[in-house]
Motif scaffolding. Structure first.
Motif, PDB file in Angstrom:
ATOM      1  N   VAL A 215       0.863  -1.187   0.000  1.00 41.66           N
ATOM      2  CA  VAL A 215       0.000   0.000   0.000  1.00 41.66           C
ATOM      3  C   VAL A 215       0.894   1.230   0.000  1.00 41.66           C
ATOM      4  O   VAL A 215       1.818   1.351   0.814  1.00 41.66           O
ATOM      5  N   GLY A 216       0.655   2.121  -0.965  1.00 40.45           N
ATOM      6  CA  GLY A 216       1.459   3.336  -1.098  1.00 40.45           C
ATOM      7  C   GLY A 216       0.689   4.555  -0.626  1.00 40.45           C
ATOM      8  O   GLY A 216      -0.430   4.802  -1.076  1.00 40.45           O
ATOM      9  N   TYR A 217       1.295   5.304   0.276  1.00 36.59           N
ATOM     10  CA  TYR A 217       0.674   6.517   0.827  1.00 36.59           C
ATOM     11  C   TYR A 217       1.289   7.750   0.198  1.00 36.59           C
ATOM     12  O   TYR A 217       2.473   7.758  -0.134  1.00 36.59           O
ATOM     13  N   LYS A 218       0.478   8.790   0.044  1.00 43.77           N
ATOM     14  CA  LYS A 218       1.026  10.065  -0.407  1.00 43.77           C
ATOM     15  C   LYS A 218       1.853  10.651   0.732  1.00 43.77           C
ATOM     16  O   LYS A 218       1.395  10.708   1.875  1.00 43.77           O
ATOM     17  N   LEU A 219       3.068  11.054   0.407  1.00 41.68           N
ATOM     18  CA  LEU A 219       4.006  11.517   1.431  1.00 41.68           C
ATOM     19  C   LEU A 219       3.365  12.538   2.372  1.00 41.68           C
ATOM     20  O   LEU A 219       3.523  12.450   3.593  1.00 41.68           O
ATOM     21  N   HIS A 220       2.624  13.502   1.812  1.00 43.68           N
ATOM     22  CA  HIS A 220       2.086  14.568   2.658  1.00 43.68           C
ATOM     23  C   HIS A 220       1.043  14.047   3.655  1.00 43.68           C
ATOM     24  O   HIS A 220       0.729  14.708   4.641  1.00 43.68           O
ATOM     25  N   ASN A 221       0.526  12.825   3.427  1.00 44.57           N
ATOM     26  CA  ASN A 221      -0.417  12.225   4.377  1.00 44.57           C
ATOM     27  C   ASN A 221       0.285  11.447   5.489  1.00 44.57           C
ATOM     28  O   ASN A 221      -0.378  10.811   6.313  1.00 44.57           O
ATOM     29  N   THR A 222       1.627  11.485   5.511  1.00 41.52           N
ATOM     30  CA  THR A 222       2.364  10.649   6.477  1.00 41.52           C
ATOM     31  C   THR A 222       3.370  11.445   7.301  1.00 41.52           C
ATOM     32  O   THR A 222       4.228  10.849   7.955  1.00 41.52           O
ATOM     33  N   LEU A 223       3.294  12.757   7.283  1.00 41.62           N
ATOM     34  CA  LEU A 223       4.303  13.560   7.984  1.00 41.62           C
ATOM     35  C   LEU A 223       3.793  14.005   9.353  1.00 41.62           C
ATOM     36  O   LEU A 223       2.591  14.045   9.605  1.00 41.62           O
ATOM     37  N   THR A 224       4.719  14.336  10.235  1.00 41.42           N
ATOM     38  CA  THR A 224       4.380  14.886  11.540  1.00 41.42           C
ATOM     39  C   THR A 224       4.918  16.312  11.612  1.00 41.42           C
ATOM     40  O   THR A 224       5.906  16.643  10.958  1.00 41.42           O
ATOM     41  N   GLU A 225       4.253  17.136  12.408  1.00 41.15           N
ATOM     42  CA  GLU A 225       4.740  18.508  12.628  1.00 41.15           C
ATOM     43  C   GLU A 225       5.844  18.528  13.683  1.00 41.15           C
ATOM     44  O   GLU A 225       6.461  19.562  13.930  1.00 41.15           O
ATOM     45  N   ASN A 226       6.088  17.382  14.326  1.00 38.86           N
ATOM     46  CA  ASN A 226       6.879  17.392  15.558  1.00 38.86           C
ATOM     47  C   ASN A 226       8.284  16.840  15.431  1.00 38.86           C
ATOM     48  O   ASN A 226       8.931  16.551  16.426  1.00 38.86           O
ATOM     49  N   GLY A 227       8.781  16.670  14.206  1.00 45.20           N
ATOM     50  CA  GLY A 227      10.134  16.143  14.057  1.00 45.20           C
ATOM     51  C   GLY A 227      10.271  15.444  12.719  1.00 45.20           C
ATOM     52  O   GLY A 227       9.487  15.663  11.799  1.00 45.20           O
ATOM     53  N   HIS A 228      11.286  14.577  12.614  1.00 48.45           N
ATOM     54  CA  HIS A 228      11.517  13.913  11.332  1.00 48.45           C
ATOM     55  C   HIS A 228      10.957  12.496  11.361  1.00 48.45           C
ATOM     56  O   HIS A 228      10.695  11.932  12.419  1.00 48.45           O
ATOM     57  N   VAL A 229      10.742  11.960  10.163  1.00 47.08           N
ATOM     58  CA  VAL A 229      10.256  10.591  10.019  1.00 47.08           C
ATOM     59  C   VAL A 229      11.150   9.858   9.013  1.00 47.08           C
ATOM     60  O   VAL A 229      11.856  10.483   8.225  1.00 47.08           O
TER      61      VAL A 229
END
Length: 307
Positions: free
Chosen positions: A152-166
């Motif tokens: 399953v492929g997610y759009k990057l912008h749907n998987t980010l956090t405001e609180n640090g890096h991933v």
């Protein structure tokens, strides 16, 4: 029609991450944790079997807080990812405490899986659509002259956090929706409206398109993958482990990538618009709680999942 599909949940890291299972934080007023929503979505999609990969030391806590509840609704099995689960003739490097990685985790479940299976992380919210699409793939597509796998492929912008890096596996996909390669980017951050990654501790940053497809470790395999993981594990133990005895890991995506490069497998990327939620940082929790509440308010989940 293939055999029943099994959901495999990688939960061996839970105790260490949360400081003991009793501290797993509920994300709603009913006391559900993120994993409850994944299992609920999987059951709704058609899955009947779930395998939990855990460590022996959290077994009692895990069964009490998760497994016993789920076993009323799904066929539940447990397997244990321990460092001593090695082929004959191999031993644990002195001083090693880190698990041997996601490929080893799935390999530990080899004896309890006899058909197609999906793999997820215990502490990520994947969304209803993701489970529906992967279940359909697993129950309708079989291996032929090649292994036929899916992700399953997610759009990057749907998987980010405001609180640090991933860390995300950024996918390169061909015009037919097939995976060509995965590039592991271990430090992606949101900078304003942009997503950027660095490979030199932040000295330079490279922009990523926000609609890039990324892997959240939600895979769909046939049983053939278990044999490949077993075959290739000895090569990891012979070559990679001696080079980095305390930290080398046998990663699932690396094995997938090898099979792609050898032209033994295809991986269909199943795109989803679902938004990932997870508690990468403790500051993420309020957003996850708010997101789950919003999904319930829309009617996507009942107030109490398991009633």
């Amino acid at each position: 029609m293939t055999k029943d599909a099994t959901l495999v949940i990688m939960a061996a890291g839970m105790g260490s991450r949360y400081g003991g299972l009793k501290q797993i934080d509920p994300v709603d007023d009913a006391g559900n944790i993120i994993m409850d929503f994944s299992i609920y979505d999987a059951k709704r999609a058609g899955f009947k079997n779930v395998v939990f990969i855990i460590k022996h030391q959290i077994e009692a806590d895990f069964k009490a807080s998760v497994g016993d509840r789920i076993s009323k609704y799904m066929n539940v099995k447990y397997v244990f990812q321990e460092l001593d689960k090695l082929p004959a003739g191999y031993s644990i490097p002195e001083g090693r405490v880190k698990p041997f990685g996601t490929g080893h985790a799935i390999l530990c479940a080899k004896d309890v899986i006899d058909g197609p299976f999906a793999v997820i992380n215990a502490d990520d919210y994947y969304g209803r659509c993701a489970f529906e699409t992967i279940y359909k793939q697993l129950t309708t597509v079989e291996d032929d002259e090649k292994y036929r796998y899916a992700m399953v492929g997610y759009k990057l912008h749907n998987t980010l956090t405001e609180n640090g890096h991933v860390a995300r596996g950024v996918c390169v996909v061909d015009e037919n929706g097939m995976l060509k390669t995965i590039n592991e980017r271990t430090r992606i951050e949101k900078h304003g409206e942009d997503a950027e990654y660095t490979e030199d501790d932040g000295n330079t940053w490279v922009k990523l398109p926000k609609d890039s497809l990324v892997s959240m470790n939600m895979w769909g395999f046939n049983a053939s993958m278990l044999d490949e993981l077993e075959k290739r594990f000895t090569s990891f133990l012979d070559k990679d482990l001696p080079a980095n005895p305390l930290k080398a890991e046998y990663f699932l995506p690396f094995v997938v990538d090898e099979l792609l490069q050898e032209d033994k497998a295809t991986v269909r990327v199943l795109p989803t618009d679902d938004v990932w939620h997870g508690v990468t940082y403790k500051e993420d929790k309020p957003q996850v709680v708010a997101a789950i509440k919003a999904l319930k308010d829309k009617g996507l989940y009942p107030e109490k999942l398991w009633e």
